[in-house]
Design a protein around this motif. Sequence first.
Motif, short mmCIF file in Angstrom:
data_model
loop_
_atom_site.label_atom_id
_atom_site.label_comp_id
_atom_site.label_asym_id
_atom_site.label_seq_id
_atom_site.Cartn_x
_atom_site.Cartn_y
_atom_site.Cartn_z
N VAL A 170 0.86 -1.18 0.00
CA VAL A 170 0.00 0.00 0.00
C VAL A 170 0.90 1.23 0.00
O VAL A 170 1.79 1.36 0.85
CB VAL A 170 -0.94 0.02 1.24
N ARG A 183 2.43 4.68 0.75
CA ARG A 183 2.40 5.51 1.95
C ARG A 183 2.75 6.95 1.57
O ARG A 183 3.75 7.21 0.92
CB ARG A 183 3.42 5.02 2.97
N THR A 192 -7.07 -2.01 5.84
CA THR A 192 -6.17 -1.04 5.21
C THR A 192 -5.37 -1.66 4.06
O THR A 192 -4.91 -0.94 3.18
CB THR A 192 -5.21 -0.40 6.22
N GLY A 193 -5.25 -2.97 4.05
CA GLY A 193 -4.55 -3.65 2.96
C GLY A 193 -5.26 -3.54 1.62
O GLY A 193 -4.66 -3.76 0.58
N LYS A 194 -6.55 -3.16 1.64
CA LYS A 194 -7.33 -2.99 0.41
C LYS A 194 -7.29 -1.55 -0.10
O LYS A 194 -7.82 -1.26 -1.17
CB LYS A 194 -8.79 -3.38 0.66
N CYS A 195 -6.69 -0.66 0.67
CA CYS A 195 -6.68 0.77 0.31
C CYS A 195 -5.68 1.05 -0.80
O CYS A 195 -4.64 0.40 -0.90
CB CYS A 195 -6.34 1.62 1.54
N LYS A 196 -6.00 2.04 -1.63
CA LYS A 196 -5.11 2.44 -2.72
C LYS A 196 -3.87 3.15 -2.18
O LYS A 196 -2.79 3.02 -2.75
CB LYS A 196 -5.84 3.35 -3.71
N PHE A 197 -4.04 3.93 -1.10
CA PHE A 197 -2.90 4.54 -0.45
C PHE A 197 -3.25 4.92 0.98
O PHE A 197 -4.42 4.94 1.35
CB PHE A 197 -2.34 5.73 -1.23
#
Length: 135
Positions: A37, A39, A109-114
Amino acid sequence: MKKGLLINSEISYGISKLGHKDSIVIGDAGLPVPHGVQRVDLAVSKGIPSFLSVLSAVLSEQKIEKIILAEEIKTASTTLHEQILSVCKGAEGNLEIEYVPHEEFKRNTGKCKFAVRTGEFTPFANIILISGVVF
C-alpha cells in the motif's frame, strides 16, 4: 500552483485516480501500513500535522459515500470521534458509517489504494474513506 485547500501533490494525484468504491486510509502516527500500500508520510512531529486538518483537506477533494472507523474510538477518543463525524457529515450529507474492531480495521487497510500518515498521537485516529461518485 494549486489554489485549493489540498495542495499535497501525492494525495491530490492519488485521489484523482480513485474510482467508485476505491478506498484510502488516513491514520495516526502509529498505524501500520501494509506492504504494497503506497504511503504518503506527512508526519513531522507529535501532532503535526493533525489528523483533523489532513482529513478536512482530503474531504475538500474526495467524494466519499462511506467511512470506516475502529469501534474502539467511541470510548477511547470520544471527542475526536465526535469531531470526525462532524467534519465528515459536513462534507457529505448522506454518509454511511461503519464501525469494526481495530484489528479488522488494520486488515482492511490492505485494500486501500494509499495511506496517509499524520503526526496524530490520539488513540484510534484512523479512518478509511470509501469513494463515491460525483454524478
